[in-house]
Design an enzyme around this catalytic site. Sequence first.
Site, short mmCIF file in Angstrom:
data_model
loop_
_atom_site.label_atom_id
_atom_site.label_comp_id
_atom_site.label_asym_id
_atom_site.label_seq_id
_atom_site.Cartn_x
_atom_site.Cartn_y
_atom_site.Cartn_z
N GLU A 189 0.70 -1.04 0.04
CA GLU A 189 -0.04 -0.06 -0.02
C GLU A 189 0.75 1.21 0.02
OE1 GLU A 189 -2.12 0.72 3.68
OE2 GLU A 189 -3.91 1.87 2.44
N LYS A 200 -9.84 1.47 -2.25
CA LYS A 200 -9.89 0.89 -0.94
C LYS A 200 -11.30 1.32 -0.64
CE LYS A 200 -7.35 1.20 3.45
NZ LYS A 200 -6.24 2.00 3.97
N CYS A 235 -5.35 -3.07 2.62
CA CYS A 235 -4.81 -2.75 4.11
C CYS A 235 -6.44 -2.88 5.09
CB CYS A 235 -4.29 -1.50 4.39
SG CYS A 235 -3.44 -1.53 6.12
N1 LIG Z 1 -3.36 1.70 6.01
C1 LIG Z 1 -4.30 1.03 6.95
O1 LIG Z 1 -5.41 1.01 6.32
C2 LIG Z 1 -4.00 0.71 8.32
C3 LIG Z 1 -4.94 -0.18 8.80
C4 LIG Z 1 -4.36 -0.62 10.13
O2 LIG Z 1 -3.54 -0.37 10.46
C5 LIG Z 1 -5.53 -1.29 10.91
O3 LIG Z 1 -5.22 -1.52 12.25
O4 LIG Z 1 -6.56 -1.64 10.45
#
Ligand SMILES: NC(=O)CCC(=O)C(=O)O
Length: 281
Positions: free
Chosen positions: A36, A109, A150
Amino acid sequence: MCQLTVTTDKNQNLIHARSSIRVAAEQGARLVVLPEMWNCPCSNDYFAEFAEDFDNADASPSFCLLSEVASCHGLTVVGGSIPERNRNRLYNTCCVFGPDGKLKGKHSKVHLFDIDIPGDFVFKESETFAAGDNFTIVDTDIGRIGIGICHDIRFPELAMLYREKGAHLICYPGAFNMSTGKLLWDLVQRARAADNQLFVATCSPSRDSDGSYTIWGHSTLVGPFGEIIATSGHEDTVVVGEIDYSEIQLRRESLPLEKQRRGDIYQFMAISEHKGLERLV
Ligand SMILES: NC(=O)CCC(=O)C(=O)O
């Protein structure tokens, strides 16, 4: 999985991605996954400046680089994510390229990462990005791949949908932070793989403790029994693992979760989300 060091110099990030993908290709990889935000620091201060308009070749050097390296090395590339500018809005977007260099799929996303742990960690991705509205499954030379970015990994419903649609592998470019990374990064990816009896690949940037967002790292490939096939620490590295899709069938035959599922008991929970919690009592 190319666990890349990301700097505030975009050109440097592109040069590094190119050489790291070459290393993966030289090691025999047929699929490469990037992190990402591999072309841009993970910070609301940089997303707009680093964003690219994919419809304009002159304004999308990262997009063009991915297409070029995919065809140059004959690889499928799950291109991590970069900030995308599209009709005056910004998205956190992953592009997938085939070995011919053509764009095969694009995922923005869908679950934006807004978190506020008092005294520990605050991040509001929704201050900059708009959320995507679609799931993304891509048929590639090396299997059917579902894409999440993510925070999307925290939502089991998306992974279940990908399983239902026949995905063999879910790729989650990600950049978990230090607070949630230590506790949950490993747990959620193994859970998504084991619950759905498929492969999961995650790819993070390497850790940069100078930035405002310190990244956990630990890019990993997980098999359909929740087993870790290949992983890393938090350093800049290329993680290579082997996927044998026959494992999926084997695991599903040994433990037929799909047949054992009791939709008659819990399917109504999805209905309740639309109709109100009174349906649960
Ligand atoms: N960049 C993200 O989406 C981080 C996601 C993350 O750290 C989480 O705990 O969920």
